[in-house]
Design a protein around this motif. Structure first.
Motif, PDB file in Angstrom:
ATOM      1  N   ALA A   1     -12.024  -6.169  10.392  1.00 56.05           N
ATOM      2  CA  ALA A   1     -13.123  -5.202  10.342  1.00 56.05           C
ATOM      3  C   ALA A   1     -13.408  -4.678   8.938  1.00 56.05           C
ATOM      4  CB  ALA A   1     -12.821  -4.036  11.279  1.00 56.05           C
ATOM      5  N   LYS A   2     -12.474  -4.863   8.025  1.00 55.62           N
ATOM      6  CA  LYS A   2     -12.644  -4.302   6.686  1.00 55.62           C
ATOM      7  C   LYS A   2     -13.792  -4.974   5.939  1.00 55.62           C
ATOM      8  CE  LYS A   2      -8.218  -2.332   5.596  1.00 55.62           C
ATOM      9  NZ  LYS A   2      -7.140  -2.280   4.647  1.00 55.62           N
ATOM     10  N   THR A   3     -14.519  -4.144   5.219  1.00 59.31           N
ATOM     11  CA  THR A   3     -15.591  -4.619   4.343  1.00 59.31           C
ATOM     12  C   THR A   3     -15.349  -4.006   2.968  1.00 59.31           C
ATOM     13  OG1 THR A   3     -17.023  -2.746   4.856  1.00 59.31           O
ATOM     14  CG2 THR A   3     -17.235  -4.691   6.270  1.00 59.31           C
ATOM     15  N   ASN A   4     -16.301  -4.173   2.082  1.00 57.99           N
ATOM     16  CA  ASN A   4     -16.180  -3.588   0.740  1.00 57.99           C
ATOM     17  C   ASN A   4     -16.313  -2.069   0.762  1.00 57.99           C
ATOM     18  OD1 ASN A   4     -15.883  -6.131  -0.315  1.00 57.99           O
ATOM     19  ND2 ASN A   4     -18.041  -6.354  -0.839  1.00 57.99           N
ATOM     20  N   ILE A   5     -16.907  -1.553   1.816  1.00 62.10           N
ATOM     21  CA  ILE A   5     -17.119  -0.108   1.936  1.00 62.10           C
ATOM     22  C   ILE A   5     -16.031   0.473   2.844  1.00 62.10           C
ATOM     23  CG2 ILE A   5     -18.726   1.668   2.718  1.00 62.10           C
ATOM     24  CD1 ILE A   5     -20.963  -0.452   2.306  1.00 62.10           C
ATOM     25  N   GLU A   6     -15.391   1.545   2.386  1.00 63.08           N
ATOM     26  CA  GLU A   6     -14.356   2.183   3.200  1.00 63.08           C
ATOM     27  C   GLU A   6     -15.008   2.961   4.332  1.00 63.08           C
ATOM     28  OE1 GLU A   6     -11.558   4.498   1.024  1.00 63.08           O
ATOM     29  OE2 GLU A   6     -10.836   2.787  -0.115  1.00 63.08           O
ATOM     30  N   ASP A   7     -14.597   2.672   5.527  1.00 63.70           N
ATOM     31  CA  ASP A   7     -15.130   3.334   6.705  1.00 63.70           C
ATOM     32  C   ASP A   7     -14.142   4.401   7.172  1.00 63.70           C
ATOM     33  OD1 ASP A   7     -15.260   3.479   9.852  1.00 63.70           O
ATOM     34  OD2 ASP A   7     -17.237   2.825   9.132  1.00 63.70           O
ATOM     35  N   PRO A   8     -14.601   5.628   7.417  1.00 66.58           N
ATOM     36  CA  PRO A   8     -13.685   6.695   7.842  1.00 66.58           C
ATOM     37  C   PRO A   8     -12.938   6.374   9.137  1.00 66.58           C
ATOM     38  CG  PRO A   8     -15.845   7.602   7.298  1.00 66.58           C
ATOM     39  CD  PRO A   8     -15.964   6.115   7.234  1.00 66.58           C
ATOM     40  N   LEU A   9     -13.595   5.719  10.079  1.00 64.70           N
ATOM     41  CA  LEU A   9     -12.927   5.372  11.327  1.00 64.70           C
ATOM     42  C   LEU A   9     -11.811   4.363  11.088  1.00 64.70           C
ATOM     43  CD1 LEU A   9     -12.604   5.671  14.342  1.00 64.70           C
ATOM     44  CD2 LEU A   9     -14.416   3.981  14.656  1.00 64.70           C
ATOM     45  N   LEU A  10     -12.060   3.387  10.220  1.00 60.35           N
ATOM     46  CA  LEU A  10     -11.004   2.410   9.905  1.00 60.35           C
ATOM     47  C   LEU A  10      -9.840   3.074   9.186  1.00 60.35           C
ATOM     48  CD1 LEU A  10     -12.582  -0.977   8.805  1.00 60.35           C
ATOM     49  CD2 LEU A  10     -11.169  -0.491  10.773  1.00 60.35           C
ATOM     50  N   LEU A  11     -10.143   4.006   8.290  1.00 64.50           N
ATOM     51  CA  LEU A  11      -9.072   4.725   7.593  1.00 64.50           C
ATOM     52  C   LEU A  11      -8.230   5.519   8.594  1.00 64.50           C
ATOM     53  CD1 LEU A  11     -11.002   5.999   4.437  1.00 64.50           C
ATOM     54  CD2 LEU A  11      -9.338   4.129   4.564  1.00 64.50           C
ATOM     55  N   GLN A  12      -8.895   6.128   9.574  1.00 67.02           N
ATOM     56  CA  GLN A  12      -8.174   6.861  10.617  1.00 67.02           C
ATOM     57  C   GLN A  12      -7.339   5.906  11.461  1.00 67.02           C
ATOM     58  OE1 GLN A  12      -7.908  10.115  10.957  1.00 67.02           O
ATOM     59  NE2 GLN A  12      -6.610   9.942  12.757  1.00 67.02           N
ATOM     60  N   CYS A  13      -7.906   4.738  11.778  1.00 69.42           N
ATOM     61  CA  CYS A  13      -7.166   3.728  12.542  1.00 69.42           C
ATOM     62  C   CYS A  13      -5.909   3.303  11.792  1.00 69.42           C
ATOM     63  CB  CYS A  13      -8.052   2.506  12.807  1.00 69.42           C
ATOM     64  SG  CYS A  13      -9.300   2.745  14.068  1.00 69.42           S
ATOM     65  N   GLU A  14      -6.041   3.074  10.489  1.00 69.41           N
ATOM     66  CA  GLU A  14      -4.884   2.661   9.694  1.00 69.41           C
ATOM     67  C   GLU A  14      -3.800   3.728   9.702  1.00 69.41           C
ATOM     68  OE1 GLU A  14      -6.987   1.734   6.016  1.00 69.41           O
ATOM     69  OE2 GLU A  14      -6.419  -0.376   6.294  1.00 69.41           O
ATOM     70  N   LYS A  15      -4.206   5.000   9.594  1.00 68.99           N
ATOM     71  CA  LYS A  15      -3.231   6.091   9.604  1.00 68.99           C
ATOM     72  C   LYS A  15      -2.528   6.173  10.962  1.00 68.99           C
ATOM     73  CE  LYS A  15      -2.704  11.079   9.316  1.00 68.99           C
ATOM     74  NZ  LYS A  15      -1.702  11.024  10.372  1.00 68.99           N
ATOM     75  N   GLU A  16      -3.297   6.112  12.033  1.00 72.78           N
ATOM     76  CA  GLU A  16      -2.712   6.198  13.364  1.00 72.78           C
ATOM     77  C   GLU A  16      -1.790   5.015  13.643  1.00 72.78           C
ATOM     78  OE1 GLU A  16      -5.823   6.734  16.247  1.00 72.78           O
ATOM     79  OE2 GLU A  16      -6.460   8.624  15.347  1.00 72.78           O
ATOM     80  N   LEU A  17      -2.177   3.836  13.174  1.00 72.04           N
ATOM     81  CA  LEU A  17      -1.336   2.660  13.374  1.00 72.04           C
ATOM     82  C   LEU A  17      -0.046   2.781  12.556  1.00 72.04           C
ATOM     83  CD1 LEU A  17      -1.105  -0.021  14.826  1.00 72.04           C
ATOM     84  CD2 LEU A  17      -2.190  -1.101  12.862  1.00 72.04           C
ATOM     85  N   ALA A  18      -0.146   3.301  11.350  1.00 72.72           N
ATOM     86  CA  ALA A  18       1.054   3.504  10.526  1.00 72.72           C
ATOM     87  C   ALA A  18       2.006   4.487  11.210  1.00 72.72           C
ATOM     88  CB  ALA A  18       0.664   4.005   9.139  1.00 72.72           C
ATOM     89  N   ASP A  19       1.452   5.539  11.805  1.00 70.83           N
ATOM     90  CA  ASP A  19       2.282   6.509  12.524  1.00 70.83           C
ATOM     91  C   ASP A  19       2.969   5.858  13.727  1.00 70.83           C
ATOM     92  OD1 ASP A  19       1.470   8.438  10.709  1.00 70.83           O
ATOM     93  OD2 ASP A  19       0.029   9.381  12.090  1.00 70.83           O
ATOM     94  N   ALA A  20       2.225   5.049  14.467  1.00 73.83           N
ATOM     95  CA  ALA A  20       2.789   4.359  15.634  1.00 73.83           C
ATOM     96  C   ALA A  20       3.877   3.384  15.199  1.00 73.83           C
ATOM     97  CB  ALA A  20       1.684   3.630  16.407  1.00 73.83           C
ATOM     98  N   TYR A  21       3.623   2.658  14.111  1.00 76.25           N
ATOM     99  CA  TYR A  21       4.609   1.709  13.603  1.00 76.25           C
ATOM    100  C   TYR A  21       5.884   2.444  13.175  1.00 76.25           C
ATOM    101  CZ  TYR A  21       6.887  -1.824  10.790  1.00 76.25           C
ATOM    102  OH  TYR A  21       7.816  -2.697  10.272  1.00 76.25           O
ATOM    103  N   HIS A  22       5.727   3.579  12.537  1.00 73.61           N
ATOM    104  CA  HIS A  22       6.881   4.377  12.112  1.00 73.61           C
ATOM    105  C   HIS A  22       7.691   4.835  13.332  1.00 73.61           C
ATOM    106  CE1 HIS A  22       9.246   7.107   9.672  1.00 73.61           C
ATOM    107  NE2 HIS A  22       8.971   8.073  10.539  1.00 73.61           N
ATOM    108  N   GLN A  23       6.995   5.285  14.355  1.00 75.93           N
ATOM    109  CA  GLN A  23       7.672   5.716  15.592  1.00 75.93           C
ATOM    110  C   GLN A  23       8.418   4.540  16.217  1.00 75.93           C
ATOM    111  OE1 GLN A  23       4.965   7.302  18.504  1.00 75.93           O
ATOM    112  NE2 GLN A  23       6.530   7.429  20.089  1.00 75.93           N
ATOM    113  N   LEU A  24       7.797   3.376  16.255  1.00 77.33           N
ATOM    114  CA  LEU A  24       8.428   2.196  16.829  1.00 77.33           C
ATOM    115  C   LEU A  24       9.653   1.781  16.011  1.00 77.33           C
ATOM    116  CD1 LEU A  24       8.290   0.013  19.024  1.00 77.33           C
ATOM    117  CD2 LEU A  24       6.797  -1.301  17.490  1.00 77.33           C
ATOM    118  N   SER A  25       9.525   1.805  14.703  1.00 75.16           N
ATOM    119  CA  SER A  25      10.641   1.431  13.828  1.00 75.16           C
ATOM    120  C   SER A  25      11.832   2.352  14.017  1.00 75.16           C
ATOM    121  CB  SER A  25      10.207   1.456  12.365  1.00 75.16           C
ATOM    122  OG  SER A  25       9.248   0.467  12.126  1.00 75.16           O
TER     123      SER A  25
END
Length: 92
Positions: free
Chosen positions: A62-86
């Motif tokens: 989904a990434k393009t040259n323009i940073e999308d706020p929803l994608l940035l939020q998705c990345e943060k939430e996924l990082a949090d989930a990954y940290h919890q799983l780890s």
């Protein structure tokens, strides 16, 4: 381009559709991680790991040259989930 049957006004490979797919993949991964951390079942943990990987791939698509706020939020939430799983995996 192919049409999205649920939303015929959107192209199936449009940026919006890819972002929406990434968001749904992250939501799914978060639910899988939550289930895995509650059950501590190795099979469920494997599924959660796969869901996290699938969400990472969806975000990448989904990434393009323009940073999308929803994608940035998705990345943060996924990082949090990954940290919890780890943390769960390392404490087993």
């Amino acid at each position: 381009m192919t049409q999205n049957p649920k939303k015929p006004h959107l192209q199936a490979d449009s940026v919006f559709t890819k972002i929406e797919d990434a968001h749904l993949a992250v939501e799914s991964a978060k639910k899988m991680v939550a289930a895995a951390t509650m059950s501590l079942d190795s099979h469920t943990l494997d599924h959660a790991k796969q869901a996290v990987e699938n969400a990472k791939e969806a975000i990448t698509r989904a990434k393009t040259n323009i940073e999308d706020p929803l994608l940035l939020q998705c990345e943060k939430e996924l990082a949090d989930a990954y940290h919890q799983l780890s943390k769960t995996i390392h404490h087993m």
